[in-house]
Design a protein around this motif. Structure first.
Motif, PDB file in Angstrom:
ATOM      1  N   GLY A   1      -6.389   1.083  30.084  1.00 46.47           N
ATOM      2  CA  GLY A   1      -6.944   2.406  30.111  1.00 46.47           C
ATOM      3  C   GLY A   1      -7.685   2.916  31.688  1.00 46.47           C
ATOM      4  N   ALA A   2      -8.248   1.940  32.216  1.00 48.94           N
ATOM      5  CA  ALA A   2      -8.776   2.237  33.505  1.00 48.94           C
ATOM      6  C   ALA A   2      -7.679   2.308  34.498  1.00 48.94           C
ATOM      7  N   LEU A   3      -6.474   1.707  34.423  1.00 48.66           N
ATOM      8  CA  LEU A   3      -5.361   2.202  35.328  1.00 48.66           C
ATOM      9  C   LEU A   3      -4.618   3.313  34.953  1.00 48.66           C
ATOM     10  N   TYR A   4      -4.728   3.844  33.649  1.00 42.88           N
ATOM     11  CA  TYR A   4      -4.123   4.970  33.169  1.00 42.88           C
ATOM     12  C   TYR A   4      -4.774   6.351  33.734  1.00 42.88           C
ATOM     13  N   VAL A   5      -6.003   6.018  33.690  1.00 38.37           N
ATOM     14  CA  VAL A   5      -6.991   7.449  33.809  1.00 38.37           C
ATOM     15  C   VAL A   5      -6.737   8.066  35.507  1.00 38.37           C
ATOM     16  N   PRO A   6      -6.653   7.237  36.250  1.00 38.56           N
ATOM     17  CA  PRO A   6      -6.295   7.789  37.773  1.00 38.56           C
ATOM     18  C   PRO A   6      -4.899   8.458  37.896  1.00 38.56           C
ATOM     19  N   GLN A   7      -3.963   7.748  37.024  1.00 38.24           N
ATOM     20  CA  GLN A   7      -2.646   8.140  37.334  1.00 38.24           C
ATOM     21  C   GLN A   7      -2.335   9.436  36.491  1.00 38.24           C
ATOM     22  N   VAL A   8      -3.061   9.708  35.372  1.00 39.00           N
ATOM     23  CA  VAL A   8      -2.840  11.117  34.897  1.00 39.00           C
ATOM     24  C   VAL A   8      -3.923  11.983  35.158  1.00 39.00           C
ATOM     25  N   GLY A   9      -5.054  11.599  35.720  1.00 39.79           N
ATOM     26  CA  GLY A   9      -5.894  12.643  36.240  1.00 39.79           C
ATOM     27  C   GLY A   9      -6.978  13.177  35.381  1.00 39.79           C
ATOM     28  N   ILE A  10      -6.822  12.615  34.099  1.00 40.63           N
ATOM     29  CA  ILE A  10      -8.053  13.162  33.031  1.00 40.63           C
ATOM     30  C   ILE A  10      -8.264  11.980  31.871  1.00 40.63           C
ATOM     31  N   ILE A  11      -9.573  12.055  31.520  1.00 37.94           N
ATOM     32  CA  ILE A  11      -9.776  11.291  30.242  1.00 37.94           C
ATOM     33  C   ILE A  11     -10.822  12.326  29.312  1.00 37.94           C
TER      34      ILE A  11
ATOM     35  N   LEU B   1     -12.106   3.672  26.130  1.00 36.74           N
ATOM     36  CA  LEU B   1     -13.383   3.004  26.904  1.00 36.74           C
ATOM     37  C   LEU B   1     -13.337   2.680  28.325  1.00 36.74           C
ATOM     38  N   GLY B   2     -12.267   1.900  28.463  1.00 32.72           N
ATOM     39  CA  GLY B   2     -11.779   1.302  29.963  1.00 32.72           C
ATOM     40  C   GLY B   2     -11.630   2.664  30.581  1.00 32.72           C
ATOM     41  N   GLY B   3     -10.969   3.657  30.228  1.00 33.29           N
ATOM     42  CA  GLY B   3     -10.464   4.815  31.029  1.00 33.29           C
ATOM     43  C   GLY B   3     -11.903   5.625  31.072  1.00 33.29           C
TER      44      GLY B   3
ATOM     45  N   ILE C   1     -16.216  -4.070  36.607  1.00 35.34           N
ATOM     46  CA  ILE C   1     -16.690  -4.990  35.626  1.00 35.34           C
ATOM     47  C   ILE C   1     -17.017  -4.349  34.221  1.00 35.34           C
ATOM     48  N   MET C   2     -17.299  -3.107  34.323  1.00 38.94           N
ATOM     49  CA  MET C   2     -17.643  -2.255  33.204  1.00 38.94           C
ATOM     50  C   MET C   2     -16.339  -2.217  32.145  1.00 38.94           C
ATOM     51  N   VAL C   3     -15.235  -1.910  33.073  1.00 43.20           N
ATOM     52  CA  VAL C   3     -13.929  -1.687  32.211  1.00 43.20           C
ATOM     53  C   VAL C   3     -13.575  -2.632  31.479  1.00 43.20           C
ATOM     54  N   VAL C   4     -13.991  -4.142  31.834  1.00 42.24           N
ATOM     55  CA  VAL C   4     -13.779  -5.355  30.959  1.00 42.24           C
ATOM     56  C   VAL C   4     -14.976  -5.495  30.164  1.00 42.24           C
ATOM     57  N   VAL C   5     -16.035  -5.236  30.590  1.00 39.50           N
ATOM     58  CA  VAL C   5     -17.172  -5.686  29.717  1.00 39.50           C
ATOM     59  C   VAL C   5     -17.229  -4.867  28.441  1.00 39.50           C
ATOM     60  N   ILE C   6     -17.422  -3.446  28.751  1.00 42.08           N
ATOM     61  CA  ILE C   6     -17.681  -2.527  27.630  1.00 42.08           C
ATOM     62  C   ILE C   6     -16.857  -2.777  26.152  1.00 42.08           C
ATOM     63  N   PRO C   7     -15.572  -2.385  26.641  1.00 40.37           N
ATOM     64  CA  PRO C   7     -14.718  -2.723  25.406  1.00 40.37           C
ATOM     65  C   PRO C   7     -14.835  -4.147  24.995  1.00 40.37           C
ATOM     66  N   SER C   8     -15.070  -5.157  25.835  1.00 39.15           N
ATOM     67  CA  SER C   8     -15.258  -6.464  25.022  1.00 39.15           C
ATOM     68  C   SER C   8     -16.293  -6.699  24.199  1.00 39.15           C
ATOM     69  N   LEU C   9     -17.488  -5.984  24.617  1.00 37.27           N
ATOM     70  CA  LEU C   9     -18.805  -5.893  24.079  1.00 37.27           C
ATOM     71  C   LEU C   9     -18.384  -5.333  22.512  1.00 37.27           C
TER      72      LEU C   9
ATOM     73  N   TYR D   1       3.740   4.481  31.495  1.00 37.00           N
ATOM     74  CA  TYR D   1       4.259   3.692  30.573  1.00 37.00           C
ATOM     75  C   TYR D   1       3.891   2.304  30.899  1.00 37.00           C
ATOM     76  N   LEU D   2       3.818   1.931  32.014  1.00 36.43           N
ATOM     77  CA  LEU D   2       3.466   0.426  32.313  1.00 36.43           C
ATOM     78  C   LEU D   2       1.850   0.195  31.827  1.00 36.43           C
ATOM     79  N   CYS D   3       1.157   1.172  31.756  1.00 36.44           N
ATOM     80  CA  CYS D   3      -0.301   1.075  30.981  1.00 36.44           C
ATOM     81  C   CYS D   3      -0.049   1.116  29.529  1.00 36.44           C
ATOM     82  N   TYR D   4       0.615   1.822  29.092  1.00 38.16           N
ATOM     83  CA  TYR D   4       0.823   1.550  27.651  1.00 38.16           C
ATOM     84  C   TYR D   4       1.400   0.650  27.224  1.00 38.16           C
ATOM     85  N   ALA D   5       2.576  -0.110  28.012  1.00 37.99           N
ATOM     86  CA  ALA D   5       2.910  -1.304  27.567  1.00 37.99           C
ATOM     87  C   ALA D   5       1.579  -2.511  27.647  1.00 37.99           C
ATOM     88  N   LEU D   6       0.722  -2.457  28.671  1.00 41.00           N
ATOM     89  CA  LEU D   6      -0.187  -3.377  28.531  1.00 41.00           C
ATOM     90  C   LEU D   6      -1.016  -3.049  27.344  1.00 41.00           C
TER      91      LEU D   6
END
Lengths: 372, 537
Positions: free
Chosen positions: A273-283, A84-86, A135-143, A54-59
């Protein structure tokens, strides 16, 4: 000094709210780790994991609110930045599996072995380093946001046109990621993660840290958003939302304002998204589905657009409802979700946060009418 | 080919005998006896004689022989045809064609054939069927011989050509003859004539014939002519393929047009973003399903008319729900397009779930009436009736809508309200009513689209979801508020999509089209055919 400056720029309720987020961020992992199972204060791991989600969703909701609530850009494609971050995080986690996969290939993830890849595609290089992935977590969505926004805002695509373009973007990405030729796992996506930075992703301790990191990310997101919104820049942003042409005629470079906030928001969504993936274990590619992005917009609408607290509250309310209803009465969930969209837009334009103000305004209007 | 030489030499003599076949009729038992005795070499001669006899029974006997179903009964040496029937064989007398009970293989001797004989039999049957009284059989035989391109069938073809009356079959036979000439060792001038004839046919089979000739011919002139012919045929084929793609594209475009045209009304002229538009299409499709279900149980003879009955009903159902939506939700949200978008999205979720609760989430089967099934050829384009009717239907709907907007009072009011609401109101037009009717019209057309789409898509609660993004793309691409733009936009996108598919694959093609539209909107934010003047803002 900067933090103090930021801190004093915020109003009291937001300060309290940020402290609350951090307090929950610390308390839950501590209660989980320090109290024995069975104790009245023990927080089970699944609850912590759920709250972390939920915290990831909130962000993500906060990111949507930043562009929609404060700049009037209704993006129906923020789920794409989130996903993409995920995926960036997922690629890092896949590389960490190493030779422990089913096929035991030290270099190639399982799905590549399965699809007869001979070598690692070029875009996978570097993802074995944590720092590079982050870095890519931030760069790719930003690009992506930069490219889309640069094209769209420059040619003055606004309103619903922009909404539809962003929706088409996430739809196109979903179709693309479903393809096995993309080299990103096709429709199965990526899963079976083993460890992050050397710690097992299954362990409670790692989960507690990830949860705490999500809470910190949300608090930082709130602080950054408050700084942006409270600044002169933020005032101009709100003005763009309310009267875009007037701002343009006054000599402001409206595109620049929009582009900045759009990219910032995409970066926040990517981190979520990047914080979400390791917590749910799938993307997997379904994260790109347009329905997900619209749901994120609903969280903002329910909580209250144009406020910073609103989206966080909205994300928690809607997702609690979703978790509870899909478990208890799965038939009813879509009815409830759909009705929520309608009710919120018709009756609660300012969301739950604005409800108090709405009630107060009504009672005042009644009082004003009464003596006459 | 060598092994066919003896037969080839035999045939000219036999071909003349073909015409005087009746004279030999009495010899059928003798001929059949020849088939079952002696070595393979003798049998080959006997097969040639059978073919030459022109007997009615010759073709079935030879076919049975090739299939290994010709037997000789051990007890009385009677020749029988045995078709498998359970453990037993259903027997017929070979010569008379009368049923002869059944028997087991133990009582019978199979007349053995080898692959070489099978080839001989096939050619023999081909030439026999060329003389069949049934025109269709003759035509098929000619086509089969064209594909075989076997020098040994020349004589039979010559004989058949002399007897043939039907010009189309005659044409097919002379083509088959030309292909056979090219496979024989005829002199070059004959071959050049044959190449010209085959080249005119211009399809995949003739390309095969010409390519084979170009590869194997020894005479340089023949080789060059065949090569040039193959090139020309290839070009014709490429043109046909392009035409086929255009047709597929128009077919896809007409589906897009149907889905988008209602949206062009609600979004294009009213400016209302209706994310539940796809669900109106879905409701139309389910109406069709319900109508067919009722017809199946209570009036099966009406099944062919089911779609025609469903059309008005789907229009009323979807249109009625559209009016309810406008009155209940959308009218409170005019001037707040983003909120309209969210509310109608919520509505689409509710409608989907409602349909899922009522009808279940699995696909529902909607049948095609007889006049929509089947296909026909135009040149080398394969056209299915179903697709053709959908193209026609979408154009009818489009034309009807244009007429409605231009020639009826309701259309006049609609245009007046969209162009200048306060002025229309001041002139006495009840704008809220017109709004509701316009929205109902757009939704009703979506319902009509649903009837058509039920024929080509799965009728499931998610039916509408697949069309909503595409429809918006069509409307935005064509130019908002412009119905002709929608028509051109839909057909363009359909054709472009189909031309991209062979190179990029279906999914990548779709992605490319989406990217193309996103870039296109950057260049022309108001679409292909932008409205000029005051109504723009």
């Amino acid at each position: 000094m900067i933090t103090r400056f930021l801190w004093q720029g915020m109003d009291r309720s937001l300060r309290i709210f940020i402290l609350l987020v951090l307090a929950i961020g610390v308390a839950l992992p501590l209660l989980n780790q320090l109290t024995p199972p069975g104790s009245a204060f023990h927080v089970p791991a699944w609850l912590m994991q759920l709250m972390g989600k939920y915290l990831c969703y909130a962000l993500l909701a906060l990111a949507v609110d930043l562009v929609w609530g404060f700049c009037g850009i209704l993006s129906l494609g923020h789920g794409a930045f989130f996903a993409l971050g995920g995926y960036c995080m997922g690629m890092y986690l896949m590389r960490q599996i190493g030779s422990r996969g089913v096929y035991g290939n030290p270099l190639l993830p399982d799905f590549m072995v399965f699809l007869n890849y001979k070598e690692l595609p070029w875009f996978w290089y570097g993802f074995n380093h944590f720092w590079f992935a982050m870095i890519m977590v931030v760069v790719i969505p930003s690009l992506l946001a930069l490219a889309l926004g640069w094209f769209a805002f420059r040619s003055r695509v606004t309103g619903v046109y922009l909404s539809i373009i962003t929706q088409a973007m996430t739809f196109a990405l979903m179709l693309a990621f479903f393809r096995n030729d993309m080299g990103l796992g096709g429709n199965n996506g990526m899963t079976d993660f083993k460890e992050i930075l050397g710690f097992s992703v299954q362990a409670d301790g790692t989960r507690a840290v990830l949860y705490f990191a999500s809470a910190v990310a949300l608090a930082l997101g709130l602080i950054v958003s408050a700084a942006v919104v409270g600044s002169r820049f933020g005032k101009a942003l709100t003005a763009v939302r309310d009267a875009e042409s007037r701002m343009r005629f006054l000599g402001y470079r409206v595109e620049g304002y929009k582009l900045f906030v759009f990219v910032l928001s995409a970066a926040m969504a990517g981190i979520a998204g990047a914080l979400y993936v390791p917590q749910v274990g799938i993307i997997n590619p379904s994260e790109f589905s347009p329905a997900n992005s619209i749901e994120a917009v609903l969280w903002v609408a329910v909580g209250g657009r144009g406020t910073l607290i609103g989206p966080v509250i909205g994300a928690f309310i809607v997702n609690f409802g979703k978790t509870w209803l899909t478990g208890a009465l799965p038939e009813v969930w879509l009815f409830a979700l759909g009705a929520l969209f309608i009710v919120v837009t018709l009756l609660l334009p300012k969301g739950v946060v604005g409800l108090w103000g709405q009630i107060k305004a009504r009672s005042q209007a009644k009082k004003a009418r009464a003596p006459a | 080919m060598l092994f066919l030489r003896p037969l080839a030499m035999l045939l000219p003599a036999l071909a003349s005998a073909l015409i005087a076949a009746t004279a030999l009729a009495a010899d059928l038992p003798a001929l059949v006896a020849g088939l079952t005795t002696g070595g393979f070499g003798d049998r080959e001669t006997a097969i040639g004689a059978m073919a030459a006899s022109g007997e009615q029974r010759a073709a079935p006997i030879l076919e049975a022989l090739a299939a290994g179903q010709l037997y000789v009964r051990k007890s009385d040496n009677l020749v029988l045809i045995g078709k498998p029937d359970g453990n037993q064989l259903a027997l017929t007398e070979a010569i008379s064609g009368k049923p002869a009970g059944s028997g087991s293989e133990a009582e019978l001797d199979r007349v053995r054939v080898n692959n070489r004989l099978r080839g001989v039999i096939e050619a023999a049957v081909g030439s026999l069927t060329l003389m069949s009284p049934d025109a269709k059989v003759r035509r098929e035989a000619a086509e089969a011989l064209f594909k075989r391109r076997d020098a040994s069938s020349l004589a039979a073809l010559d004989a058949a050509l002399a007897a043939e009356k039907d010009p189309r079959i005659k044409r097919a036979m002379s083509e088959a003859r030309a292909a056979s000439v090219l496979a024989s060792d005829a002199p070059p001038p004959q071959k050049l004539d044959a190449i010209a004839l085959v080249r005119e046919r211009a399809d995949r089979d003739s390309l095969g014939v010409l390519e084979a000739t170009a590869n194997s011919a020894t005479d340089p002139e023949v080789k060059a002519a065949a090569g040039a012919g193959a090139g020309a045929v290839r070009q014709t084929l490429a043109a046909w393929e392009a035409a086929q793609n255009v047709w597929y594209g128009i077919s896809l475009g007409s589906v897009l047009l149907l889905a988008a045209i209602g949206l062009a009304i609600t979004f294009g002229t009213m400016g209302v973003i209706n994310m539940a538009h796809g669900e109106m299409v879905m409701l139309g499709a389910y109406t069709t399903f319900v109508v067919q279900d009722i017809i199946r149980t209570s009036a099966p003879h009406l099944f062919d008319a089911s779609l025609l009955i469903a059309l008005p009903l789907a229009f009323v159902v979807a249109g009625g729900i559209g009016i309810l939506i406008e009155r209940g939700i959308i009218r409170f949200l005019y001037g707040r397009p983003l909120d309209t978008l969210l509310a109608t999205w919520g509505l689409s979720l509710v409608l989907q779930q409602a349909v899922r609760s009522i009808f279940g989430s699995s696909n529902r089967e909607v049948g095609a009436p007889s006049w929509m099934s089947g296909a026909f050829q135009v040149g080398q384009i394969n056209v299915t009736y179903g697709r053709l009717w959908i193209v026609v239907f979408s154009l009818i709907v489009f034309a009807a809508l244009i007429l409605l907007l231009r020639k009826t009072p309701l259309g006049l009011y609609m245009r007046a309200v969209t162009q200048n609401r306060p002025m229309a109101s001041a002139m006495g037009i009840r704008t809220p009513r017109v709004d509701a009717l316009t929205f109902g019209l757009g939704s009703g057309i979506a319902g009509l689209a649903g009837v058509a789409l039920s024929q080509i898509d799965n009728v499931s609660p998610n039916l509408g979801q697949g069309y909503i993004i595409d429809s918006f793309m069509v409307v935005v691409f064509g130019g908002v508020g412009n119905l002709f733009g929608t028509l051109i936009g839909a057909l363009t996108l359909g054709v472009v999509n189909k031309f991209l598919e062979p190179y990029a694959g279906a999914v990548l093609g779709k992605i490319l089209v989406l990217v193309f539209i996103i870039l296109f909107i950057q260049r022309r934010p108001r679409g292909l055919f932008a409205l000029k003047g005051r109504s723009v803002e």
